[in-house]
Each structure stands twice: as C-alpha cells, then as structure tokens.
Design an enzyme around this catalytic site. Structure first.
Site, PDB file in Angstrom:
ATOM      1  N   HIS A  86     115.519 -77.409 -72.580  1.00  0.00           N
ATOM      2  CA  HIS A  86     115.338 -77.245 -71.137  1.00  0.00           C
ATOM      3  C   HIS A  86     115.100 -75.793 -70.759  1.00  0.00           C
ATOM      4  CE1 HIS A  86     119.659 -76.056 -70.332  1.00  0.00           C
ATOM      5  NE2 HIS A  86     119.899 -76.827 -71.371  1.00  0.00           N
ATOM      6  N   ASP A  88     115.397 -74.870 -67.509  1.00  0.00           N
ATOM      7  CA  ASP A  88     116.202 -74.537 -66.334  1.00  0.00           C
ATOM      8  C   ASP A  88     117.538 -73.949 -66.769  1.00  0.00           C
ATOM      9  OD1 ASP A  88     117.094 -77.109 -67.269  1.00  0.00           O
ATOM     10  OD2 ASP A  88     118.035 -77.503 -65.325  1.00  0.00           O
ATOM     11  N   ASP A 119     121.762 -70.953 -73.357  1.00  0.00           N
ATOM     12  CA  ASP A 119     121.634 -72.299 -72.766  1.00  0.00           C
ATOM     13  C   ASP A 119     120.526 -72.302 -71.742  1.00  0.00           C
ATOM     14  OD1 ASP A 119     122.103 -74.860 -71.883  1.00  0.00           O
ATOM     15  OD2 ASP A 119     124.005 -74.426 -70.900  1.00  0.00           O
ATOM     16  N   GLU A 153     117.765 -80.247 -66.653  1.00  0.00           N
ATOM     17  CA  GLU A 153     118.929 -80.626 -67.458  1.00  0.00           C
ATOM     18  C   GLU A 153     120.225 -80.240 -66.777  1.00  0.00           C
ATOM     19  OE1 GLU A 153     122.045 -80.868 -70.433  1.00  0.00           O
ATOM     20  OE2 GLU A 153     121.479 -79.104 -69.259  1.00  0.00           O
ATOM     21  N   ASP A 180     120.605 -77.150 -78.431  1.00  0.00           N
ATOM     22  CA  ASP A 180     121.234 -76.928 -77.118  1.00  0.00           C
ATOM     23  C   ASP A 180     122.754 -77.069 -77.240  1.00  0.00           C
ATOM     24  OD1 ASP A 180     121.351 -76.447 -74.391  1.00  0.00           O
ATOM     25  OD2 ASP A 180     120.967 -78.527 -73.826  1.00  0.00           O
ATOM     26  N   HIS A 213     145.281 -77.879 -34.006  1.00  0.00           N
ATOM     27  CA  HIS A 213     146.363 -76.894 -33.946  1.00  0.00           C
ATOM     28  C   HIS A 213     147.556 -77.505 -34.692  1.00  0.00           C
ATOM     29  CE1 HIS A 213     149.564 -74.405 -32.435  1.00  0.00           C
ATOM     30  NE2 HIS A 213     148.681 -73.614 -31.811  1.00  0.00           N
ATOM     31  N   SER A 399     127.955 -82.350 -72.844  1.00  0.00           N
ATOM     32  CA  SER A 399     127.119 -83.546 -72.718  1.00  0.00           C
ATOM     33  C   SER A 399     125.640 -83.178 -72.632  1.00  0.00           C
ATOM     34  CB  SER A 399     127.484 -84.316 -71.450  1.00  0.00           C
ATOM     35  OG  SER A 399     128.884 -84.487 -71.361  1.00  0.00           O
ATOM     36  N   HIS A 427     126.995 -70.986 -68.875  1.00  0.00           N
ATOM     37  CA  HIS A 427     127.398 -71.377 -67.508  1.00  0.00           C
ATOM     38  C   HIS A 427     128.278 -70.322 -66.835  1.00  0.00           C
ATOM     39  CE1 HIS A 427     126.676 -76.027 -67.968  1.00  0.00           C
ATOM     40  NE2 HIS A 427     125.794 -75.319 -68.638  1.00  0.00           N
TER      41      HIS A 427
HETATM   42  N1  BES Z   1     123.778 -77.236 -73.438  1.00  0.00           N
HETATM   43  C1  BES Z   1     124.669 -77.956 -72.595  1.00  0.00           C
HETATM   44  C2  BES Z   1     125.389 -79.076 -73.310  1.00  0.00           C
HETATM   45  C3  BES Z   1     126.509 -78.631 -74.179  1.00  0.00           C
HETATM   46  C4  BES Z   1     127.548 -77.890 -73.639  1.00  0.00           C
HETATM   47  C5  BES Z   1     126.547 -78.987 -75.472  1.00  0.00           C
HETATM   48  C6  BES Z   1     128.587 -77.478 -74.436  1.00  0.00           C
HETATM   49  C7  BES Z   1     127.568 -78.571 -76.274  1.00  0.00           C
HETATM   50  C8  BES Z   1     128.589 -77.803 -75.754  1.00  0.00           C
HETATM   51  C9  BES Z   1     123.920 -78.514 -71.400  1.00  0.00           C
HETATM   52  O1  BES Z   1     122.991 -77.613 -70.894  1.00  0.00           O
HETATM   53  C10 BES Z   1     124.899 -78.829 -70.308  1.00  0.00           C
HETATM   54  O2  BES Z   1     125.405 -77.912 -69.730  1.00  0.00           O
HETATM   55  N2  BES Z   1     125.120 -80.104 -70.045  1.00  0.00           N
HETATM   56  C11 BES Z   1     125.886 -80.534 -68.917  1.00  0.00           C
HETATM   57  C12 BES Z   1     125.435 -81.926 -68.588  1.00  0.00           C
HETATM   58  C13 BES Z   1     125.518 -82.270 -67.147  1.00  0.00           C
HETATM   59  C14 BES Z   1     124.821 -81.307 -66.237  1.00  0.00           C
HETATM   60  C15 BES Z   1     125.004 -83.678 -66.916  1.00  0.00           C
HETATM   61  C16 BES Z   1     127.379 -80.542 -69.236  1.00  0.00           C
HETATM   62  O3  BES Z   1     127.788 -80.773 -70.382  1.00  0.00           O
HETATM   63  O4  BES Z   1     128.148 -80.276 -68.312  1.00  0.00           O
HETATM   64 MN    MN Z   2     121.843 -76.778 -72.350  1.00  0.00          MN
HETATM   65 MN    MN Z   3     124.100 -76.132 -69.679  1.00  0.00          MN
END
Ligand code: BES
Ligand code: MN
Ligand code: MN
Length: 457
Positions: A86, A88, A119, A153, A180, A213, A399, A427
C-alpha cells in the site's frame, strides 16, 4: 545472480534518494485534505513501476483511491506471484513528537525517518528495487509478476475486496507476496505465518439534548461519560478475559507445540517492557506476552471523549460520550459473528438512561499459513541468503484484511515477507526504516523470486 547482487550494491545511494521522493508525498488516506496527494502518490508509484521495467502499468480507478497495477509476464511456465502493498500512510499526529518533519525524510544512524518508511512504502520499494535489479541486469525475471499497490489499506481497504472480485481473471496467480509486516528483531530474521483479524466499532451515548449545569441537574440524570465507563468495564475482567458471551467459542487454542516454539524465540520481556515504557505488562491470565499478542484475541479501547477536557475546570454534565473500540481476532473467529455478539452485548449492558448508537467500522479476518507450504519454505531460504541466518517463524498481532480475501477469492496462499522492526514506530511519531534491513531485504527479495521459480507452479 552475482551480477544482480552487484547491481544492488552499486546503486545503494540512488535507492535512498528515490525512496526519499516516494516518502516525501504525504499520502495520508484518512484525511480528505490529502486527496490530491493520494493521486500524486499513485502517479509516482506508476511512474516508478514503468522506470524499473514493468509493463501494462496503469492506475485502476475504484470508488476511492486508485490501485496501481503493473506486470511482467514473460516467464513462460514459471509461477506467477501477485505482489500486494500500500502507498497510503497513517496520519502524523501528534506532530510535535517528531524529531524531523514526517514528510522530509532524514537519515540518522543508519535509519531513514519518515511517515511510511516502514509501513509500507519502504517495503513496497524494496520489491521495486529487487525487480529492477533482475530486469536491468538480465532483461528478465525468474517468475511472472503482477503488482497491485493500493491507497486505502490504512482505512480498512474498503474497496479492495470488490476490486479483487472484479479483476479475478487478471489477478490470477500461484501465490501472493506481501511485505507489510515485521521481523522479531535486528539480526533475528523471521517469517510471519499468522495475522490477527479485526472488528472496529464506535459507541455513542447521549444523555440529554445538551450539556447541563452539573449543580442544577447533577443527580437527576445519568451522566453519559460515567455510563460509558461502566459499559466499557463490562467488556473485560481484571484478568484480561473478554466478557462478551460467545466471544471465545471459535478460538482455535494454541497448540502445545506452538507454545513451546514461542518460548524458544529470543524474546526479552524485560527489554520489551522497558522499550514500551510500561510500568508493568498486562494481559490475559495464563498466557505469555507473545501468546497474548499473536495467538489470543483482545478487546481494546482506541479512543474516548466526553465533556470538558480543556484547561481549568467546568462544572458540566456532558450530553454525549463517545468511544472507539476494537477487537483483535484469531483463527477461527469470524468478524461478522463477533460483531453481532458485541452489538447484542453492548445493548444488554447499556442502561436505558442513555440513548445508545453502535456503528460498525472496518475489519478483517484472521489468517494463518501452513509452514509446510513450499513457497513458505522458499521464502525461508531467500531470507537466509539475504540476511545470513535461517529465519525463525513468528506470528503478528496486526491485521492485513486483504490476505484472507486473496485466499478466498483467488484461492492462493500469501507469503508475508516483511522486514520491519519492533522499534520501527509504525503508526507512531518518528517512524523509521532500518537501512541495513532494507538493503538485506532487497537482496533477499532478489533470491525470493529465484526460489519461487525453483518451487514451480
Ligand atoms: N502493516 C500493517 C499490518 C501489520 C501491523 C502487520 C503490525 C504486522 C504487524 C497495516 O498497515 C495495518 O496497519 N493494518 C491495520 C489494519 C486496519 C486498518 C484494518 C491494523 O492492523 O490495525
Ligand atoms: Mn501496512
Ligand atoms: Mn499500517
């Protein structure tokens, strides 16, 4: 192969400059003000795919951000790998905690700092460079390759399932390759064979028409902030066990063998605790930290707002209270089933003194692959060649919703060939890519395509 590896060694500096231009595009999918950046980033990705020698490169429109597609399909008889990643990225807040601006990539101590460095732009770019090295040095690839790089994603891949269904023929492949995820540690290469699933909700409670209040009305009506706290405490007991009836019904228990294998992994709980800055670790009673994160489901509160949060004091009974909550799932829990169980339970435990609104958001299924799968074994060999050590097998707590879609719609297994690190700050502020891991990853990827070819179709 030596020529292909040499190519990588001589182009290291160029890679870094190119990756910086990719990372400088603020492709934050969650924020509408970045719509133009999303398209610019998709265009950059397409241009890069053309530069490295892929064919049929184009943006494929979806109701949201475009998917970038490219392929190279001249390895007659060899397997076809579908690459997914991804372009994004997550929002950058809290911006004040970044040492250097998130979209001005900067190298410090062998790490490249930028939003998306790990990521997932850095890992997508790793495959671009491995494919390029093969194509520029030998004029071909050992396998057929199809690439899709999506732009949604981080907001739950909402349009991707439809996209895959609509392009089922074009996307036909023997396996999917996704970079990823992460590795256990620097110098501890590992291969991911399991991901958790996810269901996400927003809970809104309304007590009254407007804020009141708290002297004039306090005691006469329910306080939604307080009710929300009471509702949330019904979700988990003190031992970390989720109290939603039926929540664990479909959980596949960790096998004794898997628990033994987790124990053998080089995981240092003291260091983990220290790096997280947690006074103590906490989780479901009866399970180790790795078991809790990789093999057990959880309920989490992701955000919470109500009432007055500014400076000073304000005597008020808030009209509204809101929480974002989510559950990580493990095989064989089904997001739809868990969502229904959760909805019924929230309704049951919320008193009639407030109006409840429950909104379901994105999610995805949990996933696992068999370690005996020959492509998984091939990936193990490639990692050994790229990183100089046999990889360990690990699961991940995160995920990637599309992985189960690939299995269900295309009938193909996925290889999670990730090179992130636990301190990569995905993140979070100061996200970074370890450049040593990145270069090893490019080499491992070059070998991966060869090893996949050896497995055959
Ligand atoms: N790359 C991650 C997934 C991931 C996170 C794999 C940590 C292994 C370890 C992906 O970009 C992500 O952040 N996925 C989200 C999914 C959600 C937005 C549906 C997540 O895991 O919170
Ligand atoms: Mn990712
Ligand atoms: Mn991510």
């Amino acid at each position: 192969m030596d020529a292909v590896i040499d190519f990588i060694q001589t182009h290291r500096d160029r890679y870094l400059e190119e990756l910086k231009t990719f990372l400088a595009i603020p492709s934050v999918s969650a924020l509408p003000e970045h719509a133009a950046d999303m398209r610019r980033c998709a265009e950059w990705t397409a241009d890069e795919m053309r530069r490295i020698g892929l064919e049929n490169v184009r943006l494929i429109e979806t109701p949201g951000n475009p998917v970038v597609y490219g392929d190279w399909l001249h390895a007659a008889g060899a397997p076809t790998a579908l690459f997914y990643g991804h372009y994004d990225v997550q929002p950058v807040d809290p911006i004040g905690l970044w040492t250097s601006p998130p979209f001005e990539p900067a190298v410090r101590d062998g790490e490249l700092y930028a939003r998306g460095a790990e990521d997932d732009k850095g890992q997508v770019f790793m495959h671009f460079k491995a494919l390029e090295a093969h194509l520029k040095q030998t004029g071909r690839l050992p396998i057929n390759a199809k690439l899709i790089v999506e732009g949604e994603e981080e907001v739950g891949s909402v349009h991707l399932d439809d996209f895959i269904r609509q392009h089922r023929q074009e996307l036909a492949a023997d396996l999917v390759v996704i970079s990823d995820t992460g590795m256990i540690d620097r110098n501890v290469p590992s291969l991911c064979y399991g991901l958790r699933g996810l269901v996400y909700f927003q809970i809104d409670l309304r007590g009254t028409k407007s804020d009141l209040h708290s002297g004039s009305f306090g005691g006469a009506v329910a306080n939604p902030a307080f009710v929300l706290a009471q509702v949330l405490t019904q979700m988990k007991d003190r031992g970390g066990h989720v109290k939603i009836p039926g929540f664990y019904d479909d959980v596949r228990p960790l096998t004794e063998q898997e628990r033994q294998e987790f124990k053998r992994l080089p995981f240092n709980e003291t260091r983990y605790k220290k790096e997280l800055g947690a006074p103590r670790l906490h989780g479901e009673t009866g399970y180790s930290t790795l078991e809790r994160v990789w093999g057990r489901p959880t309920f989490e509160v992701n955000g919470l707002v109500s009432g007055f949060t500014g400076e000073g004091a304000k005597t008020v009974i808030p009209a509204l209270a809101m929480a974002k909550v989510s559950m990580r799932l493990v095989p064989n829990q089904d997001p739809d089933t868990i969502a229904s169980l959760f909805e019924a339970y929230v309704k049951k435990v919320t008193p009639k003194t407030v109006a409840l609104k429950v909104t379901r958001m994105h999610g995805g299924k949990p996933w696992m692959v068999e370690l005996t799968n020959p492509y998984v074994q091939a990936a193990g060999t490639a990692i050994e060649k790229g990183f100089g050590k046999r990889p360990l097998f690990a699961r991940e707590g995160g995920s990637i919703p599309v992985v189960s879609t690939f299995q269900e719609e295309l009938g193909v297994p996925s290889l999670l060939f990730g090179i992130g690190l636990p301190d990569g700050n995905a993140h979070a502020p100061n996200e970074k890519l370890d450049l040593g891991n990145f270069y090893n990853g490019v080499i491992a990827s070059v070998y991966l395509y060869e090893e996949i070819a050896k497995v055959g179709r």
